[in-house]
Scaffold this motif. Structure first.
Motif, mmCIF file in Angstrom:
data_model
loop_
_atom_site.group_PDB
_atom_site.id
_atom_site.type_symbol
_atom_site.label_atom_id
_atom_site.label_comp_id
_atom_site.label_asym_id
_atom_site.label_seq_id
_atom_site.Cartn_x
_atom_site.Cartn_y
_atom_site.Cartn_z
ATOM 1 N N GLU A 1 22.679 54.725 49.392
ATOM 2 C CA GLU A 1 23.843 53.891 49.154
ATOM 3 C C GLU A 1 23.547 52.842 48.076
ATOM 4 O O GLU A 1 24.364 52.591 47.186
ATOM 5 C CB GLU A 1 24.251 53.213 50.463
ATOM 6 N N GLY A 2 22.383 52.220 48.159
ATOM 7 C CA GLY A 2 22.014 51.210 47.179
ATOM 8 C C GLY A 2 21.867 51.784 45.787
ATOM 9 O O GLY A 2 22.294 51.173 44.797
ATOM 10 N N LYS A 3 21.268 52.964 45.701
ATOM 11 C CA LYS A 3 21.100 53.615 44.401
ATOM 12 C C LYS A 3 22.454 53.881 43.755
ATOM 13 O O LYS A 3 22.647 53.619 42.555
ATOM 14 C CB LYS A 3 20.329 54.926 44.572
ATOM 15 N N LEU A 4 23.404 54.377 44.545
ATOM 16 C CA LEU A 4 24.738 54.643 44.009
ATOM 17 C C LEU A 4 25.393 53.360 43.506
ATOM 18 O O LEU A 4 26.027 53.345 42.444
ATOM 19 C CB LEU A 4 25.611 55.288 45.080
ATOM 20 N N MET A 5 25.249 52.271 44.267
ATOM 21 C CA MET A 5 25.851 51.001 43.869
ATOM 22 C C MET A 5 25.285 50.522 42.531
ATOM 23 O O MET A 5 26.023 50.086 41.646
ATOM 24 C CB MET A 5 25.597 49.947 44.945
ATOM 25 N N VAL A 6 23.966 50.607 42.386
ATOM 26 C CA VAL A 6 23.328 50.127 41.160
ATOM 27 C C VAL A 6 23.716 50.992 39.964
ATOM 28 O O VAL A 6 24.113 50.480 38.909
ATOM 29 C CB VAL A 6 21.798 50.096 41.325
ATOM 30 N N ILE A 7 23.601 52.299 40.118
ATOM 31 C CA ILE A 7 23.863 53.201 38.990
ATOM 32 C C ILE A 7 25.337 53.143 38.586
ATOM 33 O O ILE A 7 25.657 53.070 37.391
ATOM 34 C CB ILE A 7 23.455 54.642 39.350
ATOM 35 N N GLU A 8 26.224 53.154 39.567
ATOM 36 C CA GLU A 8 27.655 53.072 39.241
ATOM 37 C C GLU A 8 27.980 51.748 38.566
ATOM 38 O O GLU A 8 28.792 51.694 37.637
ATOM 39 C CB GLU A 8 28.488 53.255 40.503
ATOM 40 N N GLY A 9 27.336 50.669 39.011
ATOM 41 C CA GLY A 9 27.562 49.372 38.391
ATOM 42 C C GLY A 9 27.098 49.342 36.946
ATOM 43 O O GLY A 9 27.780 48.791 36.069
ATOM 44 N N LEU A 10 25.931 49.932 36.674
ATOM 45 C CA LEU A 10 25.417 49.955 35.306
ATOM 46 C C LEU A 10 26.292 50.817 34.397
ATOM 47 O O LEU A 10 26.518 50.476 33.231
ATOM 48 C CB LEU A 10 23.980 50.476 35.301
ATOM 49 N N ILE A 11 26.784 51.925 34.924
ATOM 50 C CA ILE A 11 27.663 52.787 34.130
ATOM 51 C C ILE A 11 28.970 52.068 33.817
ATOM 52 O O ILE A 11 29.471 52.102 32.681
ATOM 53 C CB ILE A 11 27.932 54.106 34.874
ATOM 54 N N MET A 12 29.525 51.377 34.797
ATOM 55 C CA MET A 12 30.762 50.619 34.568
ATOM 56 C C MET A 12 30.540 49.519 33.531
ATOM 57 O O MET A 12 31.390 49.283 32.672
ATOM 58 C CB MET A 12 31.247 50.005 35.881
ATOM 59 N N ALA A 13 29.383 48.861 33.600
ATOM 60 C CA ALA A 13 29.078 47.802 32.633
ATOM 61 C C ALA A 13 28.998 48.377 31.223
ATOM 62 O O ALA A 13 29.498 47.782 30.261
ATOM 63 C CB ALA A 13 27.774 47.115 33.005
ATOM 64 N N ARG A 14 28.386 49.537 31.108
ATOM 65 C CA ARG A 14 28.235 50.172 29.797
ATOM 66 C C ARG A 14 29.582 50.547 29.191
ATOM 67 O O ARG A 14 29.771 50.507 27.977
ATOM 68 C CB ARG A 14 27.345 51.415 29.937
ATOM 69 N N GLU A 15 30.526 50.882 30.063
ATOM 70 C CA GLU A 15 31.841 51.326 29.581
ATOM 71 C C GLU A 15 32.849 50.187 29.461
ATOM 72 O O GLU A 15 33.964 50.396 28.989
ATOM 73 C CB GLU A 15 32.385 52.394 30.534
#
Length: 207
Positions: free
Chosen positions: A58-72
């Protein structure tokens, strides 16, 4: 109600695992931290390893999704860097035990390694793009540099979690952006509207 109890167990597990380590954590302590009976915990997870793997997933998904959203979310490199650092700092503030579990490497647990590897994999193409565009040093190895960045972010925030009065969240974000933009990208960051700090005066000493 069931989902809320499951989330309480995951949150409690993050705190206990962060404090006692995966091996030292006990089911009874996690149940007590969550405010539930041990039997309730077992209705959601067969053992503490299953709970640990779920909170890491769950934590991994939160971090990766957050970084992808930031990039976009921003059109400039400076904007993307700031969005990414703001997200990471906010995550560390709100989910401090989970943040430490996700990025700690001492245990050698494969789930923890997966998180660092996934963050690295997101950053490497950006560094390669920078080398092709001329705004990142060509002699940098992108994968090694990405891991250096992950380590720098983790160690600063790991310290800051225990010393929140030393810097505000905004100050931490600003320093992380400076390290990323000028520590890795150097003078090439000027192409995106950045400003390098002035050189020290002749004969002056810097710490």
């Amino acid at each position: 109600m069931k989902d809320a109890t499951r989330q309480r167990l995951i949150d409690a597990g993050a705190r206990v695992f962060a404090a006692d380590g995966v091996q030292g954590a006990r089911i009874a302590d996690i149940a007590r931290e969550a405010g539930v009976a041990i039997g309730t915990l077992y209705t959601h997870f067969p053992d503490k390893d299953a709970l640990f793997h779920e909170l890491m997933r769950e934590g991994k998904l939160m971090v990766i999704e957050g970084l992808i959203m930031a990039r976009e979310s921003a059109g400039t490199r400076a904007g993307r860097d700031r969005a990414a650092m703001e997200g990471v700092v906010a995550f560390a503030q709100v989910y401090a035990p989970l943040f430490r579990l996700l990025l700690a490497r001492g245990s050698g647990d494969p789930m923890q390694r997966e998180v660092v590897d996934a963050i690295t994999d997101l950053r490497v193409p950006e560094l390669e793009e920078g080398q092709a565009g001329g705004w990142i040093r060509r002699d940098l190895d992108p994968r090694a540099a990405a891991r250096c960045e992950v380590g720098a972010v983790f160690h600063l925030l790991d310290w800051w979690i225990d010393n929140p009065g030393q810097y505000t969240a905004e100050q931490i974000v600003e320093q992380l952006c400076i390290v990323r933009r000028f520590g890795v990208e150097g003078a090439g960051a000027l192409a995106d509207g950045g400003n390098l700090p002035p050189p020290p005066a002749a004969g002056s000493m810097t710490s």
